[in-house]
Design a protein around this motif. Sequence first.
Motif, PDB file in Angstrom:
ATOM      1  N   SER A 144       0.904  -1.123  -0.246  1.00 25.11           N
ATOM      2  CA  SER A 144       0.047  -0.004  -0.059  1.00 25.11           C
ATOM      3  C   SER A 144       0.731   1.217   0.018  1.00 25.11           C
ATOM      4  N   ALA A 145       0.683   2.086  -1.117  1.00 26.60           N
ATOM      5  CA  ALA A 145       1.624   3.234  -1.222  1.00 26.60           C
ATOM      6  C   ALA A 145       1.122   4.175  -0.262  1.00 26.60           C
ATOM      7  N   ARG A 146      -0.021   4.120   0.116  1.00 26.37           N
ATOM      8  CA  ARG A 146      -0.826   5.099   1.291  1.00 26.37           C
ATOM      9  C   ARG A 146      -0.146   4.639   2.473  1.00 26.37           C
ATOM     10  N   ILE A 147      -0.198   3.558   2.827  1.00 27.19           N
ATOM     11  CA  ILE A 147       0.311   3.275   4.159  1.00 27.19           C
ATOM     12  C   ILE A 147       1.888   3.610   4.450  1.00 27.19           C
ATOM     13  N   ALA A 148       2.433   3.391   3.361  1.00 24.31           N
ATOM     14  CA  ALA A 148       4.045   3.700   3.290  1.00 24.31           C
ATOM     15  C   ALA A 148       4.238   5.111   3.226  1.00 24.31           C
ATOM     16  N   SER A 149       3.448   6.049   2.657  1.00 27.12           N
ATOM     17  CA  SER A 149       3.189   7.459   2.885  1.00 27.12           C
ATOM     18  C   SER A 149       2.966   7.894   4.289  1.00 27.12           C
ATOM     19  N   TYR A 150       2.115   7.584   4.765  1.00 27.40           N
ATOM     20  CA  TYR A 150       1.749   7.882   6.126  1.00 27.40           C
ATOM     21  C   TYR A 150       2.889   7.383   7.119  1.00 27.40           C
ATOM     22  N   SER A 151       3.389   6.165   6.938  1.00 30.59           N
ATOM     23  CA  SER A 151       4.414   5.712   7.880  1.00 30.59           C
ATOM     24  C   SER A 151       5.652   6.763   7.738  1.00 30.59           C
ATOM     25  N   ILE A 152       5.931   7.281   6.424  1.00 29.21           N
ATOM     26  CA  ILE A 152       6.998   8.014   6.299  1.00 29.21           C
ATOM     27  C   ILE A 152       7.004   9.413   6.814  1.00 29.21           C
ATOM     28  N   LEU A 153       5.578   9.950   6.811  1.00 25.53           N
ATOM     29  CA  LEU A 153       5.370  11.285   7.193  1.00 25.53           C
ATOM     30  C   LEU A 153       5.204  11.310   8.728  1.00 25.53           C
ATOM     31  N   ASP A 154       4.901  10.166   9.358  1.00 19.05           N
ATOM     32  CA  ASP A 154       4.674   9.809  10.800  1.00 19.05           C
ATOM     33  C   ASP A 154       6.346  10.296  11.553  1.00 19.05           C
ATOM     34  N   MET A 155       7.287  10.034  10.696  1.00 17.71           N
ATOM     35  CA  MET A 155       8.652   9.909  11.096  1.00 17.71           C
ATOM     36  C   MET A 155       8.931  11.193  11.607  1.00 17.71           C
ATOM     37  N   GLY A 156       8.457  12.467  10.833  1.00 19.50           N
ATOM     38  CA  GLY A 156       8.671  13.681  11.225  1.00 19.50           C
ATOM     39  C   GLY A 156       8.208  14.162  12.597  1.00 19.50           C
ATOM     40  N   ILE A 157       6.894  13.921  12.908  1.00 17.28           N
ATOM     41  CA  ILE A 157       6.767  14.290  14.295  1.00 17.28           C
ATOM     42  C   ILE A 157       7.227  13.623  15.466  1.00 17.28           C
ATOM     43  N   GLY A 158       7.741  12.272  15.117  1.00 17.02           N
ATOM     44  CA  GLY A 158       8.646  11.416  16.128  1.00 17.02           C
ATOM     45  C   GLY A 158       9.820  12.216  16.277  1.00 17.02           C
ATOM     46  N   VAL A 159      10.631  12.682  15.180  1.00 16.17           N
ATOM     47  CA  VAL A 159      11.655  13.487  15.267  1.00 16.17           C
ATOM     48  C   VAL A 159      11.422  14.827  16.141  1.00 16.17           C
ATOM     49  N   ALA A 160      10.565  15.450  15.712  1.00 11.86           N
ATOM     50  CA  ALA A 160      10.451  16.785  16.709  1.00 11.86           C
ATOM     51  C   ALA A 160      10.086  16.466  18.138  1.00 11.86           C
ATOM     52  N   SER A 161       9.654  15.528  18.759  1.00  9.51           N
ATOM     53  CA  SER A 161       9.454  15.017  19.859  1.00  9.51           C
ATOM     54  C   SER A 161      10.755  14.762  20.747  1.00  9.51           C
ATOM     55  N   TRP A 162      11.539  14.226  19.948  1.00  9.54           N
ATOM     56  CA  TRP A 162      12.803  13.881  20.849  1.00  9.54           C
ATOM     57  C   TRP A 162      14.235  14.499  20.302  1.00  9.54           C
ATOM     58  N   PHE A 163      14.369  14.953  19.156  1.00 12.01           N
ATOM     59  CA  PHE A 163      15.569  15.484  18.635  1.00 12.01           C
ATOM     60  C   PHE A 163      16.058  16.898  19.311  1.00 12.01           C
ATOM     61  N   HIS A 164      17.282  17.195  19.546  1.00 14.21           N
ATOM     62  CA  HIS A 164      17.740  18.330  19.873  1.00 14.21           C
ATOM     63  C   HIS A 164      19.189  18.501  19.584  1.00 14.21           C
ATOM     64  N   GLU A 165      19.465  19.957  19.370  1.00 14.89           N
ATOM     65  CA  GLU A 165      20.691  20.145  18.652  1.00 14.89           C
ATOM     66  C   GLU A 165      21.712  19.879  19.522  1.00 14.89           C
ATOM     67  N   GLY A 166      22.917  19.319  19.209  1.00 14.49           N
ATOM     68  CA  GLY A 166      24.262  19.123  20.076  1.00 14.49           C
ATOM     69  C   GLY A 166      23.954  17.621  20.678  1.00 14.49           C
ATOM     70  N   GLY A 167      23.035  17.029  20.168  1.00 16.34           N
ATOM     71  CA  GLY A 167      22.809  15.357  20.572  1.00 16.34           C
ATOM     72  C   GLY A 167      23.929  14.687  19.744  1.00 16.34           C
ATOM     73  N   GLU A 168      23.553  13.196  19.635  1.00 11.75           N
ATOM     74  CA  GLU A 168      24.631  12.468  18.874  1.00 11.75           C
ATOM     75  C   GLU A 168      24.630  12.632  17.435  1.00 11.75           C
ATOM     76  N   PHE A 169      23.470  12.971  16.971  1.00  8.89           N
ATOM     77  CA  PHE A 169      23.357  13.135  15.534  1.00  8.89           C
ATOM     78  C   PHE A 169      23.212  14.953  14.943  1.00  8.89           C
ATOM     79  N   SER A 170      23.681  15.143  13.995  1.00 12.77           N
ATOM     80  CA  SER A 170      23.522  16.736  13.419  1.00 12.77           C
ATOM     81  C   SER A 170      22.175  16.298  12.884  1.00 12.77           C
ATOM     82  N   VAL A 171      21.592  17.643  12.363  1.00 16.58           N
ATOM     83  CA  VAL A 171      20.291  17.335  11.576  1.00 16.58           C
ATOM     84  C   VAL A 171      20.576  16.725  10.203  1.00 16.58           C
TER      85      VAL A 171
END
Length: 203
Positions: A144-171
């Motif tokens: 399902s291309a739709r489920i795949a696209s939703y899964s990919i887009l959901d990664m963004g809000i996940g990143v927004a919830s935990w990422f911070h500058e100066g951590g293990e990874f750069s942007v």
Amino acid sequence: MADRRSAIRQAALRLFAEQGYRSTTMSDIGAAVGIRGPSLYKHVASKHELLAEIMIGTMEQLIADNTAAVAGTDDVREQLRRSVEAHIRYHARHRLEAFVGDREIGSLEQPDQERVLGGRSDYERRFRELIERGAAEGAFHVQSARIASYSILDMGIGVASWFHEGGEFSVDQLAYQYGDIALRIAGARPPVVSYEESDPAHP
């Protein structure tokens, strides 16, 4: 005036993220920028105007970033990777906008709510159509291309919830790794290499 308006918007964004739109008052926003009572209304008409400006601006920027990301290549794998990298970069660098945009859609009044929902549909469709085209070309394999696209887009809000500058990874490091993950979600297959490309002795 423009600087003051920007300061008011940033204060509203922070307060909406911290305590929610409905719990934030115009007095709270004014206090955050040192403006009292009626003076605040010289710069902004309402709390809702600020929310709509933030959420519409977020969608417009995401779509503009996506348009720029896919320009310059016709390779569907590279277009998907670049789209995802732009998506992750935005959410890593604009965490408050992403958080408010995800949580406060129900607080928007019409026609602003419909405008934001239309932007979301357009944005999701861009990812879905890339996956559908990749599947048709044999570059991707998904049920399902739709489920795949939703899964990919959901990664963004996940990143927004935990990422911070100066951590293990750069942007940029984060964006590249999520690009790899997205290609796996889409069932990316290795590109077909022609005989001429694979044979170093071929003239």
